[in-house]
Design an enzyme around this catalytic site. Structure first.
Site, PDB file in Angstrom:
ATOM      1  N   HIS A  25      -7.176  -1.745 -24.698  1.00 43.47           N
ATOM      2  CA  HIS A  25      -8.056  -2.442 -23.733  1.00 43.47           C
ATOM      3  C   HIS A  25      -9.406  -2.611 -24.031  1.00 43.47           C
ATOM      4  CE1 HIS A  25      -4.748  -1.514 -20.532  1.00 43.47           C
ATOM      5  NE2 HIS A  25      -4.640  -0.539 -21.383  1.00 43.47           N
TER       6      HIS A  25
ATOM      7  N   HIS B 176       2.489  -2.484 -18.342  1.00 44.40           N
ATOM      8  CA  HIS B 176       2.351  -0.855 -18.615  1.00 44.40           C
ATOM      9  C   HIS B 176       3.501  -0.259 -17.671  1.00 44.40           C
ATOM     10  CE1 HIS B 176      -1.445  -1.370 -20.340  1.00 44.40           C
ATOM     11  NE2 HIS B 176      -1.718   0.120 -20.395  1.00 44.40           N
TER      12      HIS B 176
ATOM     13  N   GLU C  45       4.391   5.188 -18.353  1.00 42.99           N
ATOM     14  CA  GLU C  45       3.477   6.325 -18.675  1.00 42.99           C
ATOM     15  C   GLU C  45       3.371   7.216 -17.945  1.00 42.99           C
ATOM     16  OE1 GLU C  45      -0.481   4.452 -18.095  1.00 42.99           O
ATOM     17  OE2 GLU C  45      -1.327   5.895 -19.645  1.00 42.99           O
TER      18      GLU C  45
ATOM     19  N   ASP D 289      -4.811   2.336 -27.193  1.00 43.38           N
ATOM     20  CA  ASP D 289      -5.191   2.170 -25.798  1.00 43.38           C
ATOM     21  C   ASP D 289      -6.533   1.985 -25.555  1.00 43.38           C
ATOM     22  OD1 ASP D 289      -4.339   2.041 -23.166  1.00 43.38           O
ATOM     23  OD2 ASP D 289      -3.683   4.260 -23.004  1.00 43.38           O
ATOM     24  N   ASP D 290      -7.275   3.196 -25.259  1.00 46.87           N
ATOM     25  CA  ASP D 290      -8.784   3.460 -24.859  1.00 46.87           C
ATOM     26  C   ASP D 290      -9.306   4.194 -25.961  1.00 46.87           C
ATOM     27  OD1 ASP D 290      -8.519   1.847 -22.348  1.00 46.87           O
ATOM     28  OD2 ASP D 290      -7.086   3.527 -22.119  1.00 46.87           O
TER      29      ASP D 290
HETATM   30  N1  ADE Z   1      -6.207   0.917 -18.209  1.00 47.08           N
HETATM   31  C1  ADE Z   1      -6.888   1.388 -19.268  1.00 47.08           C
HETATM   32  N2  ADE Z   1      -6.057   2.062 -19.880  1.00 47.08           N
HETATM   33  C2  ADE Z   1      -5.038   2.484 -19.173  1.00 47.08           C
HETATM   34  C3  ADE Z   1      -3.774   3.149 -19.164  1.00 47.08           C
HETATM   35  N3  ADE Z   1      -3.743   3.953 -20.221  1.00 47.08           N
HETATM   36  N4  ADE Z   1      -2.908   3.091 -18.349  1.00 47.08           N
HETATM   37  C4  ADE Z   1      -2.974   2.174 -17.137  1.00 47.08           C
HETATM   38  N5  ADE Z   1      -4.141   1.552 -17.083  1.00 47.08           N
HETATM   39  C5  ADE Z   1      -5.256   1.371 -18.144  1.00 47.08           C
HETATM   40 ZN    ZN Z   2      -3.191   0.916 -21.540  1.00 40.18          ZN
END
Ligand code: ADE
Ligand code: ZN
Length: 352
Positions: free
Chosen positions: A25, A211, A214, A292-293
């Site tokens: 993201h 997504h 998770e 991911d982030d």
């Molecule tokens: N937005 C940013 N990271 C995310 C994640 N790991 N899961 C869901 N939404 C997200």
């Molecule tokens: Zn994500």
């Protein structure tokens, strides 16, 4: 815990291995240093509850209770992004890091609703990100694609509005994909069926992903495939609990874009070794490894590769299969895929 060594030699191999990233993201690449710099540049006062310094942020990022706890922080953080140049600078920082990690192709998410609801025009967001994509290709020779995500905690009608506002960018190919992110569990995929259908009915050649699995159970993955018609799943960890689904993922070559360090930071698992990465590999379920982030979860793509290696100890040949599965599951054209697969063979030959 770490069972295998990743010495300098193996790390060089993993760095040189042509990697594709499918799950990052752009707003999640906002490093605390840039966050505070942009807050200053744009005269933004962060709320009292927000960590007061980059150092305090790093401390806070080690203590996310779950996905929602992270998201609460993430949506505040992205509030410092105001001007086209802010979006450009953010994406350019990511592309530079990805290039240094040996990432040759990136398919990057962004969350327009998180900006539009603060009064930022979608044009500002897309133009900044698109300029960075083009400049990164010119500077680093990588390829990249933008994937617009809908926030699943907002109504589907709002998602549809967002898609319509982005229509010119889908039409001219600036945005290549549709994704679904944010809080998973109370918002199952099928709530967004009309949004995905609208994209398939109105635009050609748009990649669909979501997504799923998770924090949600394996039926979230099944429902995303059946109802949204996605060809890829972001995370998908919980697919491991449904053998029929596993077979379907393997047979249809539906790739899971896995994010090991994220899963640890958001308490999906305690350690990367608990992820079913070997199970997926042995069952021929294709997956890629992603960050991911990364600004929040302590590592970019190469850190994630290294974390996987130290837990699962894959051989050079097994890593080549993983890298090629990532290439095959990408949304770039066949010519680029051939080029990348050839590069994988060259790197493996050099290191074995
Ligand atoms: N937005 C940013 N990271 C995310 C994640 N790991 N899961 C869901 N939404 C997200
Ligand atoms: Zn994500």
């Amino acid at each position: 815990m770490a069972k295998y060594e990743c010495d300098d030699k193996f790390k060089s191999f993993l760095q040189e291995l042509p990697k594709c990233e499918h799950h990052v993201h752009l707003e999640g690449t906002l490093e605390p240093s840039l966050l505070f710099q942009l807050a200053k540049r744009n005269g933004i006062t962060l709320p009292e509850s927000f960590p007061p310094s980059p150092e305090a942020c790093i401390e806070r990022y080690n203590n996310f209770a779950d996905l929602q706890d992270f998201l609460d922080h993430y949506y505040i953080g992205m509030g410092v992004l105001i001007k086209e140049d802010d979006f450009y600078d953010l994406a350019m920082e990511y592309f530079t890091k990805a290039h240094n990690d040996g990432c040759h192709h990136s398919e990057v998410f962004f969350d327009p609703q998180g900006h539009v609801e603060r009064g930022i025009s979608i044009d500002v967001v897309v133009k900044g990100f698109d300029r960075a994509c083009k400049d990164a290709t010119a500077k680093f020779g990588n390829t990249n694609k933008l994937i617009m995500c809908l926030l699943r905690h907002l109504p589907s009608a709002a998602g549809l509005e967002t898609i319509k506002s982005a229509a010119p960018y889908y039409e001219n190919g600036t945005i290549h994909g549709l994704g679904l992110d944010s809080a998973e569990k109370p918002f199952p995929p099928e709530l967004f069926t009309e949004c995905y259908k609208y994209i398939s009915d109105n635009f050609s050649n748009v990649g669909l992903t979501a997504h799923a699995g998770e924090e949600g159970d394996s039926t979230y993955v099944t429902r995303a495939i059946d109802q949204l018609k996605v060809t890829r799943i972001d995370h998908g960890v919980n697919s491991q609990h449904d053998q029929e689904l596993m077979k379907q993922l393997a047979d249809n070559k539906t790739m899971l874009s896995m994010c090991p360090l994220s899963n640890v930071k958001l308490q999906v698992v305690k350690d990367v070794s608990e992820l079913p990465i070997d199970v997926f590999f042995n069952a021929n379920v294709p997956f890629s490894i992603n960050s991911d982030d990364p600004a929040y979860f302590g590592g970019y793509i190469l850190d994630n590769y290294v974390a996987v290696h130290t837990r699962f100890g894959f051989t050079h040949e097994q890593w080549a299969i993983i890298a090629k599965n990532g290439i095959n599951g990408s949304w770039c054209d066949e010519e680029r895929k051939i080029e990348l697969r050839n590069k994988v063979d060259e790197v493996v030959a050099k290191h074995t």
